[in-house]
Design a protein around this motif. Sequence first.
Motif, mmCIF file in Angstrom:
data_model
loop_
_atom_site.group_PDB
_atom_site.id
_atom_site.type_symbol
_atom_site.label_atom_id
_atom_site.label_comp_id
_atom_site.label_asym_id
_atom_site.label_seq_id
_atom_site.Cartn_x
_atom_site.Cartn_y
_atom_site.Cartn_z
ATOM 1 N N UNK A 145 0.825 -1.214 0.000
ATOM 2 C CA UNK A 145 0.000 0.000 0.000
ATOM 3 C C UNK A 145 0.855 1.258 0.000
ATOM 4 N N UNK A 146 0.415 2.235 -0.785
ATOM 5 C CA UNK A 146 0.998 3.566 -0.720
ATOM 6 C C UNK A 146 0.030 4.374 0.162
ATOM 7 N N UNK A 147 0.502 4.753 1.337
ATOM 8 C CA UNK A 147 -0.393 5.295 2.360
ATOM 9 C C UNK A 147 -0.553 6.807 2.226
ATOM 10 N N UNK A 148 -1.815 7.243 2.205
ATOM 11 C CA UNK A 148 -2.065 8.684 2.190
ATOM 12 C C UNK A 148 -2.220 9.196 3.612
ATOM 13 N N UNK A 149 -3.002 8.444 4.406
ATOM 14 C CA UNK A 149 -3.289 8.876 5.772
ATOM 15 C C UNK A 149 -3.448 7.636 6.648
ATOM 16 N N UNK A 150 -2.688 7.600 7.743
ATOM 17 C CA UNK A 150 -2.729 6.430 8.621
ATOM 18 C C UNK A 150 -3.590 6.748 9.835
ATOM 19 N N UNK A 151 -4.776 6.129 9.910
ATOM 20 C CA UNK A 151 -5.701 6.445 10.996
ATOM 21 C C UNK A 151 -5.683 5.362 12.077
ATOM 22 N N UNK A 166 -6.313 1.660 12.788
ATOM 23 C CA UNK A 166 -6.745 0.403 12.157
ATOM 24 C C UNK A 166 -7.131 0.636 10.692
ATOM 25 N N UNK A 167 -7.578 1.827 10.372
ATOM 26 C CA UNK A 167 -7.892 2.120 8.965
ATOM 27 C C UNK A 167 -6.816 3.020 8.358
ATOM 28 N N UNK A 168 -6.463 2.699 7.134
ATOM 29 C CA UNK A 168 -5.425 3.455 6.432
ATOM 30 C C UNK A 168 -6.014 3.914 5.103
ATOM 31 N N UNK A 169 -5.975 5.194 4.833
ATOM 32 C CA UNK A 169 -6.420 5.645 3.508
ATOM 33 C C UNK A 169 -5.287 5.458 2.513
ATOM 34 N N UNK A 170 -5.634 4.916 1.362
ATOM 35 C CA UNK A 170 -4.614 4.482 0.416
ATOM 36 C C UNK A 170 -4.643 5.362 -0.826
ATOM 37 N N UNK A 171 -3.445 5.777 -1.288
ATOM 38 C CA UNK A 171 -3.403 6.564 -2.526
ATOM 39 C C UNK A 171 -2.799 5.796 -3.694
ATOM 40 N N UNK A 172 -2.324 4.595 -3.426
ATOM 41 C CA UNK A 172 -1.794 3.759 -4.502
ATOM 42 C C UNK A 172 -1.506 2.366 -3.990
ATOM 43 N N UNK A 173 -1.378 1.426 -4.923
ATOM 44 C CA UNK A 173 -1.043 0.045 -4.552
ATOM 45 C C UNK A 173 -0.134 -0.517 -5.616
ATOM 46 N N UNK A 174 0.860 -1.281 -5.193
ATOM 47 C CA UNK A 174 1.736 -1.879 -6.195
ATOM 48 C C UNK A 174 1.975 -3.351 -5.867
ATOM 49 N N UNK A 175 1.822 -4.195 -6.893
ATOM 50 C CA UNK A 175 1.967 -5.641 -6.694
ATOM 51 C C UNK A 175 3.444 -6.020 -6.805
#
Length: 297
Positions: free
Chosen positions: A175-181, A183-192
């Motif tokens: 995960x490319x993390x935008x905001x770490x809350x 238990x929940x993390x807002x994601x701005x990108x993902x790479x396999x």
Amino acid sequence: MKRKVTKAIFPVAGMGTRFLPATKSVPKEIMTLVDRPLIQYAIDEARAAGIKEFIFVTSRGKGALEDYFDHAPQLEQELRRKGKKDLLEALKSTNMESGAIAYIRQHKALGLGHAVWCARRLIGEEPFAVILPDDVISAEKPCLQQMVEAYAKTGGSMVAAMEVAPEKTSSYGILDVEEDLGSIVNVKGMVEKPVAGTAPSNLAVIGRYILSPDVLVNLNKMKTGAGGEIQLTDAIAAEIANGRRVSGYRFRGQRYDCGSKSGFLQATVAFGLARDDLRDDLSGFLREIVTLSKAAE
Ligand code: UTP
């Protein structure tokens, strides 16, 4: 958009090459942790999360999996005759209500994304869960149930996430993390499977997902990605590009990678030690062999 999740896809069409020669004739999902096959753990977790429809994406040679969920009248009759109530009870959890279970074929192992896409006509216009049975998660509250509760607040699409060692990131979707809350993390990108040293974080995607039906639309257009396979990660990442929410969920629990030999053995020991009827014997044996191997060093 509806946020109640009642359908789950179980992609089980992979070849399980890491367990050859066993998987030449036994589907990986039928291999057992103590006395229950991997698929049983996945089904129990789905049931606990409120799933009512179970969709298996299978392939050639997975007949044992379909048989596992069939009623076994002869066996049941015999157990009843012998008064084996506990065994009859154990069999009950393998029985599926008629019409609750569906099997779809993936004709060629083109990747996890492709396997999920194969089930598109059974999903329709509602969010759905995906469970990879080789990720076994032991938790006080089952992982998918934790996610369904969190998803009721977030909507969008959600993936289970877990911190991994930096040198392991190239084996996972990251995960490319935008905001770490928390238990929940807002994601701005993902790479396999990012190339070593290029991972945007060490937060890895684990085999539990709650996905918007839009992900299936994205899969319609997907080309092959990492490893020459159609990647589910890419179709979820496309949601972010389309302006829709994707969250990571840090679950509470212990995950075992039962797709690998070492993970499978670790899970076998851990689940054995968790059982009242096996704990004493097994822990005594483990202590003994650890002492012996230390003495041999
Ligand atoms: P894996 O990457 O573990 O592949 O797939 P695999 O074939 O099961 O095992 P190895 O690597 O050869 O040992 C992760 C999940 O995705 C499913 C698998 O069945 C497994 O549950 N899958 C993978 C499919 O259903 N179809 C595919 O084309 C690929």
